[in-house]
Each structure stands twice: as C-alpha cells, then as structure tokens.
Design a protein around this motif. Structure first.
Motif, short mmCIF file in Angstrom:
data_model
loop_
_atom_site.label_atom_id
_atom_site.label_comp_id
_atom_site.label_asym_id
_atom_site.label_seq_id
_atom_site.Cartn_x
_atom_site.Cartn_y
_atom_site.Cartn_z
N SER A 82 -41.71 56.27 10.07
CA SER A 82 -40.94 55.30 9.21
C SER A 82 -39.78 54.90 10.03
O SER A 82 -39.32 53.56 9.89
CB SER A 82 -40.39 55.92 7.83
OG SER A 82 -41.38 56.10 6.88
N ARG A 92 -37.99 57.90 0.10
CA ARG A 92 -38.20 56.76 -1.19
C ARG A 92 -37.07 56.07 -1.42
O ARG A 92 -37.38 54.90 -1.51
CB ARG A 92 -38.74 57.72 -2.44
CG ARG A 92 -39.33 56.70 -3.39
CD ARG A 92 -39.60 57.51 -4.73
NE ARG A 92 -39.66 56.33 -5.55
CZ ARG A 92 -41.20 56.36 -6.34
NH1 ARG A 92 -42.06 57.16 -6.02
NH2 ARG A 92 -41.30 55.10 -7.19
N TYR A 103 -37.00 53.23 0.96
CA TYR A 103 -38.07 52.02 0.76
C TYR A 103 -37.69 51.33 -0.45
O TYR A 103 -37.91 50.05 -0.45
CB TYR A 103 -39.46 52.60 0.70
CG TYR A 103 -39.86 53.08 2.00
CD1 TYR A 103 -40.64 51.93 2.81
CD2 TYR A 103 -40.02 54.30 2.75
CE1 TYR A 103 -41.23 52.20 4.00
CE2 TYR A 103 -40.51 54.57 3.81
CZ TYR A 103 -40.89 53.48 4.43
OH TYR A 103 -41.70 53.51 5.96
N ARG A 125 -45.93 48.13 -1.45
CA ARG A 125 -47.10 48.97 -1.31
C ARG A 125 -46.61 50.13 -0.65
O ARG A 125 -47.16 51.41 -1.06
CB ARG A 125 -47.94 48.14 -0.18
CG ARG A 125 -49.17 48.99 0.33
CD ARG A 125 -50.14 49.03 -0.89
NE ARG A 125 -51.34 49.81 -0.63
CZ ARG A 125 -51.53 51.05 -0.99
NH1 ARG A 125 -51.02 51.46 -2.11
NH2 ARG A 125 -52.48 51.78 -0.66
N CYS A 126 -45.59 50.32 0.07
CA CYS A 126 -45.06 51.76 0.43
C CYS A 126 -44.65 52.45 -0.49
O CYS A 126 -44.75 53.50 -0.77
CB CYS A 126 -43.94 51.39 1.64
SG CYS A 126 -44.63 50.80 3.41
N ASP A 134 -45.08 59.74 5.47
CA ASP A 134 -44.62 59.22 6.44
C ASP A 134 -45.35 58.50 7.38
O ASP A 134 -45.52 57.21 7.57
CB ASP A 134 -43.61 60.02 7.39
CG ASP A 134 -43.01 59.19 8.72
OD1 ASP A 134 -42.33 58.49 8.29
OD2 ASP A 134 -42.92 59.96 9.64
N LEU A 146 -47.15 55.63 5.69
CA LEU A 146 -46.67 54.37 5.36
C LEU A 146 -46.45 53.50 6.76
O LEU A 146 -46.29 52.22 6.59
CB LEU A 146 -44.91 54.95 5.21
CG LEU A 146 -44.71 55.44 3.61
CD1 LEU A 146 -43.26 56.03 3.78
CD2 LEU A 146 -45.17 54.33 2.57
N SER A 147 -46.68 54.27 7.87
CA SER A 147 -46.50 53.31 9.01
C SER A 147 -47.98 52.54 9.12
O SER A 147 -47.89 51.64 9.92
CB SER A 147 -46.28 54.30 10.21
OG SER A 147 -47.69 54.96 10.34
N VAL A 154 -49.18 50.91 6.64
CA VAL A 154 -49.13 49.70 5.70
C VAL A 154 -48.98 48.43 6.22
O VAL A 154 -48.09 48.24 7.15
CB VAL A 154 -48.21 49.84 4.53
CG1 VAL A 154 -48.15 48.81 3.56
CG2 VAL A 154 -48.45 51.15 3.97
#
Length: 176
Positions: free
Chosen positions: A48, A93, A96, A145-146, A162, A165-166, A168
């Motif tokens: 992230s 969270r 984001y 989306r994350c 984590d 998420l990278s 996406v």
C-alpha cells in the motif's frame, strides 16, 4: 513583427482561476497521498505504501499538466500554498476510504471546471479536461475496488490484504 500574444484568444479569467484552484487541489492530493504512503511504510504495509507513493507522484503530474497548460496559453499559473495534511490514520481501511473521498472531490471539481468552460465557450480547455475525466473514472474505480477487498478478507489477514490491494488495477472495461 506582429505581437503574437494578441493573435490568440486568452483564457477567460474564470477558467484561469478555476484551473489554478485545481492545481492547488492536485498538489494537496499529492501531499495527502504522500502522508498516506508514509503511514503505510511506518506500519508495515509495504504494498500500500508503494501504491500511495505512486498516487502522490501522479497527482503532482496532474497539477503540472494544468500548470504548463496555463503557461502555454499565455495565462498565469500560480504555485500554490499547501496546507498541512493529516499524517496519522486509524486503520489501513480508513486510508483507502479517505483516498476515495479525495478522488470524488477531485472529480466534482473537474466537472465544475467543465461547466465553467462550457459557459465561457472555452472548448480548448474542455478538450484538455476530457483526459482528466477519464483519469478520475479510473481513480474512483480503483479506490472503490480496494475498499471492497476489505470485506472479503478477515481482519487477521490484513497483510495479505495489503498485497492484494497492490494488485488492483483498472482494465478500462469497468464501464462497458
């Protein structure tokens, strides 16, 4: 020799003001993303952190694109003051969620500038803004989306989240 500056139609004052305000908004966004990246780095969310470092640089690039555009059009671009930004966050969270809120605010601002351009019949600037509109669709999609991924992975697997998420990305087909 003719003065070439007199041969072009200058940007209207309302458009120039709105674009300079957008430059500031983009630079503040860059600063916020940098703070988010720093928090992620300090808390072990390496993927992230990398994502937010990249986002910070992209926002700066967006500001510079506006900055150069104003100068290229013979208008005045203003180097903005950047107020202090939040450095500490409660959770990954929440970062984001803050990123999504920020992207929605940028989209709203871009849409407001498009409306000003239409009112002023500034079709050249409106054409430039089409790129930003597409960019904002992508940015909001990725942030949403994350956030969706947080509901799919148990809290005790936050470091696995984590990593996910990278990965996406926007494939360009989300709206078809």
């Amino acid at each position: 020799m003719k003065d070439l500056a007199r041969l072009r139609t200058p940007i209207k004052e309302s458009v120039e003001l709105a674009l300079n305000q957008q430059i500031q908004m983009e630079m503040v966004s860059s600063s916020r993303y940098l703070a988010m990246a720093g928090w992620c780095d300090r808390n072990g969310f390496d993927y992230s952190a990398g994502f937010f470092y990249k986002q910070s640089e992209e926002e700066r690039e967006h500001a510079m694109k506006f900055f150069h555009y104003l100068n290229d059009q013979g208008a005045t671009s203003i180097s903005p003051e950047i107020p202090p930004v939040q450095q500490e966050f409660d959770t990954l969270r929440s970062i984001y969620e803050g990123a999504l809120e920020q992207e929605i605010a940028v989209t709203d601002s871009i849409n407001r500038i498009v409306a000003i351009c239409r009112r002023e019949s500034d079709f050249v600037t409106e054409e430039l803004l089409k790129w930003y509109i597409k960019e904002q669709m992508e940015e909001e999609y990725i942030a949403r989306r994350c956030i969706e991924l947080f509901g799919q992975i148990p809290a005790d697997q936050i470091f696995e989240l984590d990593k996910q998420l990278s990965e996406v990305s926007y494939d360009g087909n989300a709206f078809e």
